[in-house]
Structure formats: structure tokens, C-alpha cells
Design a protein around this motif. Structure first.
Motif, PDB file in Angstrom:
ATOM      1  N   GLU A 148      -7.628   4.820  -3.649  1.00  0.00           N
ATOM      2  CA  GLU A 148      -8.176   6.167  -3.813  1.00  0.00           C
ATOM      3  C   GLU A 148      -8.020   6.907  -2.485  1.00  0.00           C
ATOM      4  OE1 GLU A 148     -11.474   4.878  -7.210  1.00  0.00           O
ATOM      5  OE2 GLU A 148     -12.167   5.532  -5.239  1.00  0.00           O
ATOM      6  N   THR A 149      -7.282   7.986  -2.498  1.00  0.00           N
ATOM      7  CA  THR A 149      -6.878   8.604  -1.233  1.00  0.00           C
ATOM      8  C   THR A 149      -7.896   9.601  -0.693  1.00  0.00           C
ATOM      9  OG1 THR A 149      -5.630  10.238  -2.497  1.00  0.00           O
ATOM     10  CG2 THR A 149      -4.426   8.314  -1.666  1.00  0.00           C
ATOM     11  N   GLY A 150      -8.717  10.194  -1.548  1.00  0.00           N
ATOM     12  CA  GLY A 150      -9.671  11.207  -1.089  1.00  0.00           C
ATOM     13  C   GLY A 150     -10.445  11.768  -2.256  1.00  0.00           C
ATOM     14  N   ASN A 151     -10.920  12.999  -2.109  1.00  0.00           N
ATOM     15  CA  ASN A 151     -11.632  13.640  -3.212  1.00  0.00           C
ATOM     16  C   ASN A 151     -10.736  13.714  -4.441  1.00  0.00           C
ATOM     17  OD1 ASN A 151     -13.992  14.066  -1.751  1.00  0.00           O
ATOM     18  ND2 ASN A 151     -13.295  16.031  -0.966  1.00  0.00           N
ATOM     19  N   MET A 152     -11.360  13.663  -5.596  1.00  0.00           N
ATOM     20  CA  MET A 152     -10.591  13.564  -6.834  1.00  0.00           C
ATOM     21  C   MET A 152     -11.069  14.598  -7.835  1.00  0.00           C
ATOM     22  SD  MET A 152     -12.134   9.957  -8.296  1.00  0.00           S
ATOM     23  CE  MET A 152     -11.788   9.014  -6.799  1.00  0.00           C
ATOM     24  N   ASN A 153     -10.623  14.469  -9.048  1.00  0.00           N
ATOM     25  CA  ASN A 153     -11.013  15.383 -10.126  1.00  0.00           C
ATOM     26  C   ASN A 153     -12.449  15.055 -10.542  1.00  0.00           C
ATOM     27  OD1 ASN A 153     -11.337  16.894 -12.437  1.00  0.00           O
ATOM     28  ND2 ASN A 153      -9.603  16.020 -13.535  1.00  0.00           N
ATOM     29  N   ASN A 174       0.844  -1.191   0.000  1.00  0.00           N
ATOM     30  CA  ASN A 174       0.000   0.000   0.000  1.00  0.00           C
ATOM     31  C   ASN A 174       0.884   1.247   0.000  1.00  0.00           C
ATOM     32  OD1 ASN A 174      -2.435  -1.565   0.272  1.00  0.00           O
ATOM     33  ND2 ASN A 174      -1.888  -1.871   2.413  1.00  0.00           N
ATOM     34  N   PRO A 175       1.312   1.700  -1.188  1.00  0.00           N
ATOM     35  CA  PRO A 175       2.256   2.824  -1.242  1.00  0.00           C
ATOM     36  C   PRO A 175       1.671   4.154  -0.801  1.00  0.00           C
ATOM     37  CG  PRO A 175       1.578   2.172  -3.442  1.00  0.00           C
ATOM     38  CD  PRO A 175       1.054   1.133  -2.520  1.00  0.00           C
ATOM     39  N   PHE A 176       0.367   4.309  -0.912  1.00  0.00           N
ATOM     40  CA  PHE A 176      -0.290   5.499  -0.378  1.00  0.00           C
ATOM     41  C   PHE A 176      -1.716   5.136   0.034  1.00  0.00           C
ATOM     42  CE2 PHE A 176       0.160   5.811  -5.060  1.00  0.00           C
ATOM     43  CZ  PHE A 176      -1.151   5.568  -5.461  1.00  0.00           C
ATOM     44  N   ILE A 177      -2.178   5.807   1.085  1.00  0.00           N
ATOM     45  CA  ILE A 177      -3.448   5.463   1.715  1.00  0.00           C
ATOM     46  C   ILE A 177      -4.166   6.753   2.100  1.00  0.00           C
ATOM     47  CG2 ILE A 177      -4.493   4.482   3.820  1.00  0.00           C
ATOM     48  CD1 ILE A 177      -3.692   2.387   1.762  1.00  0.00           C
ATOM     49  N   GLY A 178      -5.475   6.740   2.024  1.00  0.00           N
ATOM     50  CA  GLY A 178      -6.284   7.873   2.471  1.00  0.00           C
ATOM     51  C   GLY A 178      -7.644   7.403   2.939  1.00  0.00           C
ATOM     52  N   TRP A 179      -8.453   8.363   3.349  1.00  0.00           N
ATOM     53  CA  TRP A 179      -9.758   8.006   3.918  1.00  0.00           C
ATOM     54  C   TRP A 179     -10.686   7.344   2.903  1.00  0.00           C
ATOM     55  CZ3 TRP A 179     -13.896  10.316   1.543  1.00  0.00           C
ATOM     56  CH2 TRP A 179     -13.665  11.521   0.866  1.00  0.00           C
ATOM     57  N   ALA A 180     -10.525   7.665   1.594  1.00  0.00           N
ATOM     58  CA  ALA A 180     -11.450   7.134   0.591  1.00  0.00           C
ATOM     59  C   ALA A 180     -11.251   5.641   0.338  1.00  0.00           C
ATOM     60  CB  ALA A 180     -11.303   7.899  -0.723  1.00  0.00           C
ATOM     61  N   GLY A 181     -10.146   5.071   0.840  1.00  0.00           N
ATOM     62  CA  GLY A 181      -9.904   3.647   0.653  1.00  0.00           C
ATOM     63  C   GLY A 181     -10.401   2.777   1.788  1.00  0.00           C
ATOM     64  N   MET A 182     -10.997   3.406   2.794  1.00  0.00           N
ATOM     65  CA  MET A 182     -11.503   2.653   3.940  1.00  0.00           C
ATOM     66  C   MET A 182     -12.909   2.098   3.665  1.00  0.00           C
ATOM     67  SD  MET A 182      -8.997   2.793   5.983  1.00  0.00           S
ATOM     68  CE  MET A 182      -7.438   3.639   5.637  1.00  0.00           C
ATOM     69  N   LYS A 183     -13.275   1.051   4.391  1.00  0.00           N
ATOM     70  CA  LYS A 183     -14.594   0.446   4.201  1.00  0.00           C
ATOM     71  C   LYS A 183     -15.711   1.435   4.492  1.00  0.00           C
ATOM     72  CE  LYS A 183     -13.236  -4.374   5.008  1.00  0.00           C
ATOM     73  NZ  LYS A 183     -13.355  -5.559   5.897  1.00  0.00           N
ATOM     74  N   ASN A 184     -15.545   2.212   5.568  1.00  0.00           N
ATOM     75  CA  ASN A 184     -16.536   3.236   5.915  1.00  0.00           C
ATOM     76  C   ASN A 184     -15.930   4.616   5.646  1.00  0.00           C
ATOM     77  OD1 ASN A 184     -18.555   1.379   6.918  1.00  0.00           O
ATOM     78  ND2 ASN A 184     -17.206   1.068   8.676  1.00  0.00           N
ATOM     79  N   LYS A 185     -15.800   4.957   4.378  1.00  0.00           N
ATOM     80  CA  LYS A 185     -15.011   6.129   4.016  1.00  0.00           C
ATOM     81  C   LYS A 185     -15.651   7.447   4.444  1.00  0.00           C
ATOM     82  CE  LYS A 185     -16.639   6.437  -0.811  1.00  0.00           C
ATOM     83  NZ  LYS A 185     -16.191   6.324  -2.208  1.00  0.00           N
ATOM     84  N   PHE A 186     -16.945   7.448   4.702  1.00  0.00           N
ATOM     85  CA  PHE A 186     -17.576   8.698   5.108  1.00  0.00           C
ATOM     86  C   PHE A 186     -17.691   8.838   6.629  1.00  0.00           C
ATOM     87  CE2 PHE A 186     -19.473   8.005   0.786  1.00  0.00           C
ATOM     88  CZ  PHE A 186     -18.721   8.988   0.161  1.00  0.00           C
TER      89      PHE A 186
END
Length: 369
Positions: free
Chosen positions: A260-265, A231-243
Motif C-alpha cells: 500500500e503506497t499511500g492514501n487510497m480511495n 517490491n515493484p512499488f513502495i510508499g510510506w503506507a507500507g512502512m512499519k511506522n507509516k505515520f
């Protein structure tokens, strides 16, 4: 959405040049442009609507899965193809002494992420495919028991060479090698099914043959290998309960979107979906039209004095053709002055999409004679 001819008329009605360079970036259909514009207009007037944005992310995820034959859970989004290759390079568990195999004509996106591993003791080996051939014999000669990854472009940006993915896939499966494919120059023209052709990572942006905006790309990650990846990079959007923003539970999904680390384009997501919808609805017709236009171009070039097709003569064709001719650099500059947009890659590179015509090609040929 309209018929393909209606889409062509719409694209050509706003084009101000004879555009023959989709291999760099496509012309943009009206529906793609309006989706991006509508996103920003809505945000300007009403502020964000994140629930709607994430719903659109998952809709595009499903459409990409439909396009390549995967499950939606195997699709994730990031900013560009280069970042997708970087993800593969960092996620595969490579050790000191391992080696990665690429070709000697790759676009740099598929070179530097692997070279970055050389300081960690990973060797990068290059297959010479300057002759337009990649076969099992060449793979067997360069690969050994320490080869862990084969990373290759489906269609080479330099000259349009189309890789035999089935042959490469079978070789990789036989030798327990991770198969990484840069698909950006093929997807949208050539069909693919990642389950019939076993691929571990497939990466593509949207701004070329998929007709979408830039700043957004997807990565397909085969579900079978997810559990073996770093896992080279991690953020809240990759969690099971991301919200859930207040309960700090490190609980990664075993899906591709764990990266997916967070909000995106989000505006890019809305635009990309419209481009993909066009491809899904008209894929067979688009592929046939591009093949016919490319064959027309290549046949005509072969009849010109002092010009030749430098793209491989054997194998499949996509939309890219590399042409050699006398004073090619000067002729490239003349084409630019005349409003005929092509590319220069040690020869004149022409890349044709479905919105091009034989008249476009004749205009180009008349200038390089």
C-alpha cells in the motif's frame, strides 16, 4: 442491515431496468451508496479525518479476512483487479526462461500483466479450456519444471465456468508453482477458505458480486511467500511506522500492506465495507438463491427452440450463464431497447444476483424466443 428480503426490496425499488448484468457491475444497495455519500458530505463540510479513514481501512481488512479465511495481515488494497494481477506479476521473482500458465478464455486483466513479462524472457502459455474442462491431465501436459505461476479466474467472465480451485491448488503445491486467482466473478456468491484451498495470491474488486463501489480492490497474499517477493512499488503506507513522516527509515512491514503506497480511495473503502457486511451476514442464503436462479434460467433456455446454454454443463455454478441463440446479436440489441440489461460475449451473457427474480428471467426469455 435488515433481512435479505428487505435488502432486495430496497435495491429493486430504485432499479429502472430489468438488470441481469452483475457480471459487469452490480446494482448498489442503499447502505453502500449512503456510506460513499456520507464520506464526501463529511469531507465537504468538515475536511478530512485521516485517523477515521485508516481505521475503516483496517476494519475492511478484517472483514475481508473473515470472508476468505485469511489473517488481516495478508490483505492489502489497491485500485482494481488488473492492478492486483500486475502486482503478482511483478512481485514473483521470474527469470529468463521461466513460464506462466493461463487459460485461453481469461478476461484480459489476467493476460496482459503476464504478457508484459515476455520482453524479459518469460513465456506465457495458454491452456485451451474451450471445452469447459480444466483437469490435472491438462495441467500436467502444459506445465514443466520451468512453470513458476498458474494464474486463473475462479469463475470465467466469458461463460461462468467455475474452476476447481482445490485441484489446481494441489497441483501447484506438488510442483512448487505460485497459484494466483482472480476471484472477482466468484467472491460474494461462492464460499472460499484460502487456508483449506492453498492460494498464494487472490485478487478481487468489490463492484460486482460484493455489491461495492468501483475504484477499490483487495489482494490476499499468503504470508508464507511474502519474504520471497519483489517490491515493484513502495510508499510510506507500507512502512512499519507509516505515520512518521520525518524519520526516513526504510523499514517495510512483512505484511501484505507493504504494497500500500499511500492514501487510497477512502470513500470506496467505506462503501466496500457495507457491501461485504451484507455478504457476510447473508452469504449462505445469497449463494443458494443465485444457484437456484441460475438453474431456473438454464433449465428454461434448454426448452427453447433455437437456443442453448453455452456454459459448461458439469461442475459448480455461480451467477453467470452464456446463451447461444439464433440472431443473438440482434436479440441482444432488442433486449437493450426493451430495458433488459445483459451483456454480449459471442452470445448473450446473463449474470444473476440475489436481487433478481424468476420474473426477471421470464421477461428475458420472452424477448429472445
Amino acid at each position: 442491515m435488515g433481512t435479505l428480503e428487505e435488502i432486495i426490496r430496497d435495491i429493486r425499488s430504485t432499479a429502472q431496468k430489468c438488470y441481469l448484468d452483475t457480471g459487469a457491475m452490480s446494482l448498489m444497495p442503499k447502505t453502500v451508496f449512503e456510506a460513499v455519500e456520507d464520506f464526501h458530505e463529511s469531507r465537504r463540510r468538515n475536511g478530512p479525518s485521516f485517523a477515521e479513514y485508516w481505521k475503516e481501512v483496517d476494519t475492511l481488512r478484517s472483514r475481508i479476512a473473515q470472508l476468505i479465511g485469511s489473517a488481516p495481515e495478508e490483505i492489502m488494497f489497491l485500485q482494481n483487479t488488473s492492478m492486483g494481477i500486475n502486482l503478482a506479476a511483478k512481485a514473483v521473482d521470474l527469470k529468463v526462461g521461466d513460464n506462466v500458465v493461463v487459460t485461453n478464455i481469461e478476461f484480459p486483466s489476467n493476460i496482459y500483466p503476464w504478457m508484459n513479462l515476455e520482453s524479459q524472457g518469460v513465456e506465457v502459455r495458454m491452456i485451451d479450456i474451450s471445452d469447459g474442462r480444466l483437469d490435472e491431465e491438462k495441467l500436467a501436459k502444459i506445465c514443466d519444471e520451468k512453470t513458476k505461476v498458474l494464474s486463473i479466474s475462479w469463475v470465467q467472465a466469458l461463460n461462468g465456468m467455475v474452476t476447481d480451485l482445490q485441484m489446481c491448488s494441489e497441483f501447484c503445491q506438488t510442483h512448487d508453482i505460485v497459484f494466483v486467482v482472480d476471484a472477482i466473478q466468484g467472491l460474494g456468491v461462492l464460499p472460499i477458505d484460502v487456508k483449506k484451498v492453498h492460494i498464494d495470491f487472490l485478487v478481487s474488486g468489490f463492484f460486482k458480486w460484493l455489491l461495492g463501489p468501483d475504484g477499490i480492490a483487495f489482494v490476499y497474499i499468503n504470508q508464507e511467500i511474502l519474504g520471497n517477493l519483489n517490491n515493484p512499488f513502495i510508499g510510506w503506507a507500507g512502512m512499519k511506522n507509516k505515520f512518521d513522516y520525518t524519520t526516513y527509515k526504510f523499514d517495510l512491514l512483512l505484511e501484505a500492506r507493504r504494497y500500500e503506497t499511500g492514501n487510497m480511495n477512502f470513500s470506496g473503502i467505506f462503501g466496500a465495507r457495507q457491501g461485504v457486511e451484507i455478504i457476510l451476514e447473508h452469504q449462505e442464503e445469497i449463494g443458494e438463491k443465485v444457484q437456484n436462479l441460475t438453474q431456473y434460467l438454464r433449465d428454461a433456455v434448454q426448452k427453447l427452440d433455437g437456443a442453448e446454454v453455452l456454459s459448461p454443463a458439469e461442475g459448480e455454478m455461480a451467477g453467470i450463464t452464456l446463451i447461444g441463440c439464433r440472431d443473438s446479436k440482434q436479440k441482444y440489441e432488442l433486449l437493450q431497447k426493451k430495458g433488459i440489461t445483459v451483456n454480449y460475449r459471442n452470445g448473450i451473457r446473463v449474470s444473476l444476483h440475489f436481487y433478481n427474480t424468476t420474473e426477471d428471467i421470464d421477461c428475458f426469455l420472452g424477448t429472445i424466443r
